[in-house]
Scaffold this active site. Structure first.
Site, PDB file in Angstrom:
ATOM      1  N   CYS A 140       6.479   4.314  17.894  1.00 10.02           N
ATOM      2  CA  CYS A 140       5.633   4.123  16.719  1.00 10.02           C
ATOM      3  C   CYS A 140       6.452   4.280  15.443  1.00 10.02           C
ATOM      4  O   CYS A 140       7.586   4.768  15.456  1.00 10.02           O
ATOM      5  CB  CYS A 140       4.489   5.131  16.739  1.00 10.02           C
ATOM      6  SG  CYS A 140       5.027   6.799  16.344  1.00 10.02           S
ATOM      7  N   ASP A 196       6.337   6.338  24.088  1.00 14.39           N
ATOM      8  CA  ASP A 196       7.451   6.118  23.174  1.00 14.39           C
ATOM      9  C   ASP A 196       8.722   6.767  23.711  1.00 14.39           C
ATOM     10  O   ASP A 196       8.672   7.851  24.296  1.00 14.39           O
ATOM     11  CB  ASP A 196       7.112   6.700  21.794  1.00 14.39           C
ATOM     12  CG  ASP A 196       5.992   5.926  21.135  1.00 14.39           C
ATOM     13  OD1 ASP A 196       5.560   4.924  21.724  1.00 14.39           O
ATOM     14  OD2 ASP A 196       5.556   6.327  20.055  1.00 14.39           O
ATOM     15  N   CYS A 226       5.395  13.033  17.004  1.00 21.75           N
ATOM     16  CA  CYS A 226       6.471  12.048  16.891  1.00 21.75           C
ATOM     17  C   CYS A 226       7.738  12.721  16.368  1.00 21.75           C
ATOM     18  O   CYS A 226       8.849  12.367  16.785  1.00 21.75           O
ATOM     19  CB  CYS A 226       6.055  10.908  15.978  1.00 21.75           C
ATOM     20  SG  CYS A 226       4.368  10.306  16.279  1.00 21.75           S
ATOM     21  N   CYS A 264       2.199   8.597  24.981  1.00 21.96           N
ATOM     22  CA  CYS A 264       2.170   7.381  24.165  1.00 21.96           C
ATOM     23  C   CYS A 264       3.190   6.370  24.678  1.00 21.96           C
ATOM     24  O   CYS A 264       3.158   5.210  24.281  1.00 21.96           O
ATOM     25  CB  CYS A 264       2.418   7.693  22.698  1.00 21.96           C
ATOM     26  SG  CYS A 264       3.988   8.496  22.384  1.00 21.96           S
TER      27      CYS A 264
HETATM   28 FE1  FES Z   1       4.192   8.667  20.319  1.00 19.10          FE
HETATM   29 FE2  FES Z   1       4.590   8.472  17.748  1.00 19.10          FE
HETATM   30  S1  FES Z   1       2.802   7.939  18.830  1.00 19.10           S
HETATM   31  S2  FES Z   1       5.954   9.151  19.260  1.00 19.10           S
END
Ligand code: FES
Length: 141
Positions: free
Chosen positions: A58, A35, A102, A33
């Site tokens: 996110c 992140d 996450c 993702c």
């Molecule tokens: Fe990747 Fe939340 S979508 S950490």
């Protein structure tokens, strides 16, 4: 879909920022993702006396890191080592299944910061032997 606690920590995250003279800095990211999460620890006599984080990610990742910092603040290293992503998600009254990874990022950020502390200070921390901060959180739910 999201609990009130998740929304509350997302809108009003605790312990956001950096610690300039941190004793341990964790840096983790989820390659899928994109992140990223950074966690800063101030450690005195085996106790986490201060913690700050920066999360580029996110809402669930922000809420998870906020809750993770609250859970480890004032705790011993061993207690922080025992905080799992499930404990983080549980403290948030749950996360949707597709958002559980996450919270794994938050658990990894804690461990990554403790590993950095361990390497810099020479203090051995039980349970970090198998920790790999580059593990892909999506692989273990
Ligand atoms: Fe990747 Fe939340 S979508 S950490």
């Amino acid at each position: 879909m999201y609990s009130e606690k998740v929304m509350e920590h997302f809108h009003n995250p605790r312990n956001v920022g950096e610690i300039e003279d941190a004793d341990g800095i964790g840096n983790v990211g989820n390659p899928r993702c994109g992140d990223i999460m950074k966690m800063y620890l101030k450690i005195e006599d085996d106790t986490i006396v201060d913690v700050k984080f920066k999360t580029f990610g996110c809402g669930s990742a922000i809420a998870s890191s906020s809750m993770a910092t609250e859970l480890i603040k004032g705790k011993t290293i061993d207690e922080a080592m025992n905080i799992t992503n499930k404990a983080v998600a549980g403290a948030l009254d749950g996360l949707p299944p597709i958002k559980m990874h996450c919270s794994i990022l938050a658990e990894q950020a804690i461990k990554s910061a403790l590993l950095d502390y361990s390497q810099k200070s020479g203090v051995h921390i039980d349970g970090l032997e198998d920790f790999d901060p580059t593990d892909d959180p999506h692989d273990h739910h």
